[in-house]
Design an enzyme around this catalytic site. Structure first.
Site, PDB file in Angstrom:
ATOM      1  N   HIS A 140       0.870  -1.185   0.000  1.00  0.00           N
ATOM      2  CA  HIS A 140       0.000   0.000   0.000  1.00  0.00           C
ATOM      3  C   HIS A 140       0.906   1.233   0.000  1.00  0.00           C
ATOM      4  O   HIS A 140       2.019   1.184   0.524  1.00  0.00           O
ATOM      5  CB  HIS A 140      -0.828  -0.054   1.288  1.00  0.00           C
ATOM      6  CG  HIS A 140      -1.910   0.954   1.414  1.00  0.00           C
ATOM      7  ND1 HIS A 140      -1.679   2.244   1.816  1.00  0.00           N
ATOM      8  CD2 HIS A 140      -3.244   0.853   1.209  1.00  0.00           C
ATOM      9  CE1 HIS A 140      -2.833   2.898   1.854  1.00  0.00           C
ATOM     10  NE2 HIS A 140      -3.800   2.081   1.492  1.00  0.00           N
ATOM     11  N   ASP A 217       2.931  -4.790   8.014  1.00  0.00           N
ATOM     12  CA  ASP A 217       1.721  -3.987   7.869  1.00  0.00           C
ATOM     13  C   ASP A 217       0.536  -4.951   7.910  1.00  0.00           C
ATOM     14  O   ASP A 217       0.230  -5.625   6.924  1.00  0.00           O
ATOM     15  CB  ASP A 217       1.795  -3.231   6.523  1.00  0.00           C
ATOM     16  CG  ASP A 217       0.482  -2.556   6.169  1.00  0.00           C
ATOM     17  OD1 ASP A 217      -0.466  -2.619   6.976  1.00  0.00           O
ATOM     18  OD2 ASP A 217       0.412  -1.966   5.076  1.00  0.00           O
ATOM     19  N   GLN A 220      -4.690  -5.394   6.765  1.00  0.00           N
ATOM     20  CA  GLN A 220      -5.707  -6.289   6.195  1.00  0.00           C
ATOM     21  C   GLN A 220      -5.663  -7.677   6.815  1.00  0.00           C
ATOM     22  O   GLN A 220      -6.471  -8.537   6.438  1.00  0.00           O
ATOM     23  CB  GLN A 220      -5.511  -6.411   4.671  1.00  0.00           C
ATOM     24  CG  GLN A 220      -5.665  -5.117   3.915  1.00  0.00           C
ATOM     25  CD  GLN A 220      -7.087  -4.563   3.953  1.00  0.00           C
ATOM     26  OE1 GLN A 220      -8.047  -5.280   4.232  1.00  0.00           O
ATOM     27  NE2 GLN A 220      -7.224  -3.276   3.694  1.00  0.00           N
TER      28      GLN A 220
HETATM   29  C1  LIG Z   1      -2.509  -2.980   3.436  1.00  0.00           C
HETATM   30  C2  LIG Z   1      -2.800  -1.608   3.952  1.00  0.00           C
HETATM   31  N1  LIG Z   1      -1.850  -0.926   4.592  1.00  0.00           N
HETATM   32  C3  LIG Z   1      -2.065   0.289   5.091  1.00  0.00           C
HETATM   33  C4  LIG Z   1      -3.273   0.898   4.957  1.00  0.00           C
HETATM   34  C5  LIG Z   1      -3.483   2.253   5.528  1.00  0.00           C
HETATM   35  O1  LIG Z   1      -4.439   2.214   6.543  1.00  0.00           O
HETATM   36  P1  LIG Z   1      -4.959   3.564   7.217  1.00  0.00           P
HETATM   37  O2  LIG Z   1      -5.416   4.428   6.083  1.00  0.00           O
HETATM   38  O3  LIG Z   1      -6.080   3.106   8.077  1.00  0.00           O
HETATM   39  O4  LIG Z   1      -3.828   4.140   7.978  1.00  0.00           O
HETATM   40  C6  LIG Z   1      -4.311   0.239   4.285  1.00  0.00           C
HETATM   41  C7  LIG Z   1      -5.604   0.900   4.054  1.00  0.00           C
HETATM   42  O5  LIG Z   1      -6.329   0.562   3.152  1.00  0.00           O
HETATM   43  C8  LIG Z   1      -4.066  -1.056   3.790  1.00  0.00           C
HETATM   44  O6  LIG Z   1      -5.016  -1.742   3.154  1.00  0.00           O
END
Ligand SMILES: Cc1ncc(COP(=O)(O)O)c(C=O)c1O
Length: 423
Positions: A140, A217, A220
């Site tokens: 992401h 991370d 998900q």
């Molecule tokens: C795999 C992954 N990492 C990080 C994030 C970022 O999450 P947030 O916007 O809640 O900080 C997301 C959000 O869709 C995600 O799917």
């Protein structure tokens, strides 16, 4: 200060369901009862944000109606109750992740802030010119940009482990990219765009072989499967409250205390200090050193309630049910002529990204929205994944344990309707 036991309010007892019953759990989510455009809401945008059970709404309302006050330094009863509830939520998170100690659980705004905290605090101290940070091609943007920023500042290099046509990490290539220059590895546990589940335990083991620290991370992963940070031996693990059926604006950074202890604060302000003079500030102990300013008290309490709810439903029940739903949805959607699923990893979470003939995903999303079905369309904050597959965007249906096979059928009817419109 009164003991936590004395001032913690009793929560209404909720017996765990003996067997998983999707119709029963759906009753816990008031938002799912509504109709949109005169049709029952079919909410399939769970990877963007998940819906909140009544237990979470109640916990937030209780804080604002009965305990609302600032926490930690208060001597009055409301502050003591709010502090106890907030710290109890931290203890729930500690158990949820199987962390060694609650002081390893840092409240942040979400996965994004957790990654930025590590990049800017740990990364700035430990990276120097010529060092390398390794990520994967399915990250992401939240797990790309913070590393680009710190690498640029320090003259370090960002390396990217490639994925195959199924959207799986190529583990041999990942292994080849590790080496004596690798200081930090930051990898997604489950891809939001493809659904691929990475073999993070093995990846961490490989990275540790080169003395690199690993951030996972888990944005998900946490909503769908049991996470055990100690079994994984993860150095850092982040997730967002709103994707795990909790409130927005709150999330978690787990870090091994040995690492967090040695890291400088990310932000300065109230709560993160133990003593301030104009000459020097002594910082607070963990985890408060990383929690500057008035925290999101309602958010923390709501997140604790969300994880307790998830525990009651049972993560094993959730994982098994969603696996069945994914198999059903994959078969149903694959049968549609002209539809191509992007992301066919053998280990996959309940996410189906797809393209349909030459119809733009935004048109797909807009037409099926009128059928009451909410999906996400676009690049899903993973533009390099789109580049890898040579497409501008996908339509994505992402499932939670409250989704049903009937809703999958509705999705299929919706996609067929799109085809009729464009026939
Ligand atoms: C795999 C992954 N990492 C990080 C994030 C970022 O999450 P947030 O916007 O809640 O900080 C997301 C959000 O869709 C995600 O799917």
């Amino acid at each position: 200060m009164s003991s936590v036991a004395n001032i913690t309010r009793k929560r209404p007892a909720a017996a765990p369901p003996a067997v998983f019953d999707v119709n029963r759990v759906r009753q816990d989510f008031p938002i799912l009862k509504q109709q949109v455009y005169g049709k029952p809401l079919v909410y399939l945008d769970n990877a963007a944000t998940a819906q909140k059970p009544q237990a979470v709404l109640d916990a937030i309302l209780r804080y604002y109606t009965e305990d609302c006050s600032n926490i930690h330094r208060g001597v009055h009863l409301l502050s003591e109750r709010a502090t106890a509830a907030y710290e109890e939520a931290r203890a729930v998170i500690k158990r949820f992740l199987n962390a060694g100690d609650a002081s390893e659980v840092v409240f942040v705004r979400g996965a994004t802030e957790g990654i930025n905290l590590v990049a800017h605090s740990y990364g700035r101290v430990h990276l120097k010119a010529g060092d390398e940070v390794l990520i994967t091609a399915m990250e992401h943007h939240s797990n790309i940009v913070p590393w680009q920023m710190v690498c640029e500042e320090k003259g370090a290099k960002l390396r990217v482990a490639p994925i195959n046509d199924r959207g799986e990490l190529i583990l041999e290539e990942y292994e080849k990219l590790l080496g004596p220059k690798t200081r930090i590895v930051s990898v997604v546990h489950v891809s939001n765009a493809l659904g691929s589940i990475n073999p993070v335990r093995r990846m961490i083991e490989m990275a540790h072989g080169w003395n690199a620290v690993v951030l996972v991370d888990g944005a998900q992963a946490a909503p769908h499967a049991r996470v055990d940070v100690r079994a994984l031996d993860a150095d850092f693990y982040v997730f967002s409250g709103h994707k795990v059926f909790g409130p927005t604006g709150i999330g978690v950074l787990y870090g091994k205390s040995r690492l967090l202890d040695a890291m400088p604060p990310y932000q300065g302000g109230g709560d993160m200090i133990s003593f301030v003079t104009f000459e020097k500030t002594h910082y607070n102990k963990l985890p408060y050193k990383f929690e500057a300013g008035t925290p999101h008290v309602a958010g923390g309490i709501g997140l604790g309630a969300a994880l307790e709810y998830v525990n009651r439903v049972g993560l094993d029940n959730i994982a098994a049910y969603e696996h069945g739903l994914l198999e059903y949805a994959t078969a149903a959607v694959s049968a549609i002529p002209g539809l191509r699923i992007i992301g066919t990893a053998r280990e996959k979470a309940a996410v189906i990204s797809f393209v349909l003939q030459d119809i733009h995903p935004h048109d797909i999303g807009t037409i099926i929205d009128r059928e009451g079905i909410a999906i996400r369309t676009g690049h899903h904050c993973t533009q390099p994944v789109m580049q890898r597959f040579g497409i501008p965007a996908t339509a994505r249906a992402s499932f939670a344990f409250y989704n049903t096979r009937e809703e999958v059928d509705a999705l299929v009817r919706g996609i067929r309707k799109v085809q009729e419109v464009f026939a």
